[in-house]
Motif scaffolding. Structure first.
Motif, mmCIF file in Angstrom:
data_model
loop_
_atom_site.group_PDB
_atom_site.id
_atom_site.type_symbol
_atom_site.label_atom_id
_atom_site.label_comp_id
_atom_site.label_asym_id
_atom_site.label_seq_id
_atom_site.Cartn_x
_atom_site.Cartn_y
_atom_site.Cartn_z
ATOM 1 N N SER A 15 0.849 -1.190 0.000
ATOM 2 C CA SER A 15 0.000 0.000 0.000
ATOM 3 C C SER A 15 0.887 1.243 0.000
ATOM 4 C CB SER A 15 -0.935 0.007 1.211
ATOM 5 O OG SER A 15 -0.184 -0.021 2.406
ATOM 6 N N GLY A 17 0.635 5.766 0.800
ATOM 7 C CA GLY A 17 -0.171 6.891 1.267
ATOM 8 C C GLY A 17 -0.352 7.909 0.161
ATOM 9 N N LYS A 19 -1.824 11.770 -0.535
ATOM 10 C CA LYS A 19 -2.313 12.984 0.096
ATOM 11 C C LYS A 19 -2.523 14.039 -0.966
ATOM 12 C CE LYS A 19 2.164 15.017 1.297
ATOM 13 N NZ LYS A 19 2.969 15.587 2.373
ATOM 14 N N PHE A 35 -6.805 15.930 2.172
ATOM 15 C CA PHE A 35 -7.085 14.523 2.425
ATOM 16 C C PHE A 35 -5.792 13.729 2.464
ATOM 17 C CE2 PHE A 35 -7.134 15.050 -2.158
ATOM 18 C CZ PHE A 35 -6.399 13.977 -2.621
ATOM 19 N N PHE A 36 -5.869 12.585 3.122
ATOM 20 C CA PHE A 36 -4.790 11.607 3.161
ATOM 21 C C PHE A 36 -5.443 10.247 3.338
ATOM 22 C CE2 PHE A 36 -1.824 8.788 5.289
ATOM 23 C CZ PHE A 36 -0.715 8.902 4.452
ATOM 24 N N ASP A 37 -4.983 9.263 2.557
ATOM 25 C CA ASP A 37 -5.550 7.925 2.665
ATOM 26 C C ASP A 37 -4.470 6.901 2.315
ATOM 27 O OD1 ASP A 37 -7.403 5.953 3.130
ATOM 28 O OD2 ASP A 37 -8.587 6.326 1.324
ATOM 29 N N ILE A 38 -4.587 5.746 2.912
ATOM 30 C CA ILE A 38 -3.729 4.607 2.583
ATOM 31 C C ILE A 38 -4.499 3.760 1.578
ATOM 32 C CG2 ILE A 38 -2.548 2.567 3.461
ATOM 33 C CD1 ILE A 38 -1.370 5.094 4.596
ATOM 34 N N VAL A 39 -3.891 3.538 0.410
ATOM 35 C CA VAL A 39 -4.563 2.778 -0.644
ATOM 36 C C VAL A 39 -3.680 1.605 -1.070
ATOM 37 C CG1 VAL A 39 -5.902 4.738 -1.517
ATOM 38 C CG2 VAL A 39 -3.643 4.294 -2.447
#
Length: 169
Positions: A15, A17, A19, A35-39
């Motif tokens: 995965s 990160g 942002k 925004f910030f997300d782990i994908v």
């Protein structure tokens, strides 16, 4: 906003990160959303036939390669061309490898392979014609051994892909 390609060092990750910041206007005032997300990373390397021609006993194959890591097309074996509806062979090879040894760097590429088709004295290549007929549909069967080279230690994964393509002559 810049877009960055997936480079080979990310292949081993599961995965990443992501942002960013988006801005616009809300009731006449500037508004921001951060925004910030782990994908998860899903890596797909692909090599496929996009076109082929066969004229004067020369098979020309155009491949579309979309790779994140370097690849080597080692050889093609048991290559055959036949009419799609009647299954009449134009040529057929049996355990006859065509050494290609082509290194493909990461990225998107169109690759042209030229393979002369000649009968062999050992009887492993059978040639019934040196051209294709206009208006007839043909199927090219071309298994290839491909090695993908993964960083950082040059680990390789080697396998054979079976590529088929049908097209009109």
């Amino acid at each position: 906003m810049p877009c960055f390609p997936l480079t080979p060092q990310y292949v081993g990750l599961s995965s990443v990160g992501v942002k960013g910041i988006i801005y616009g206007y809300l009731n006449g005032s500037t508004a921001y959303i951060a925004f910030f997300d782990i994908v998860p990373i899903h890596v797909v390397n692909s090599i496929g036939i996009i076109n082929f021609t066969y004229s004067n006993c020369l098979l020309t194959v155009y491949l579309n390669a979309s790779l994140v890591v370097p690849a080597v097309i080692n050889y093609a074996i048991n290559v055959s061309l036949f009419t799609t509806y009647t299954h009449t062979y134009v040529f057929s090879t049996v355990n006859q490898p065509f050494n290609i040894s082509l290194i493909i760097p990461p990225g998107n590429h169109v690759i042209k392979l030229e393979i002369p088709i000649k009968p062999t004295n050992e009887g492993y290549t059978y040639v019934y014609g040196c051209d294709i007929e206009p208006g007839t549909y043909y199927t090219l069967y071309m298994p290839m051994e491909i090695t993908y080279v993964y960083p950082p230690m040059g680990n390789t994964t080697q396998f054979t892909i079976f590529i088929k393509m049908a097209k009109g002559g």
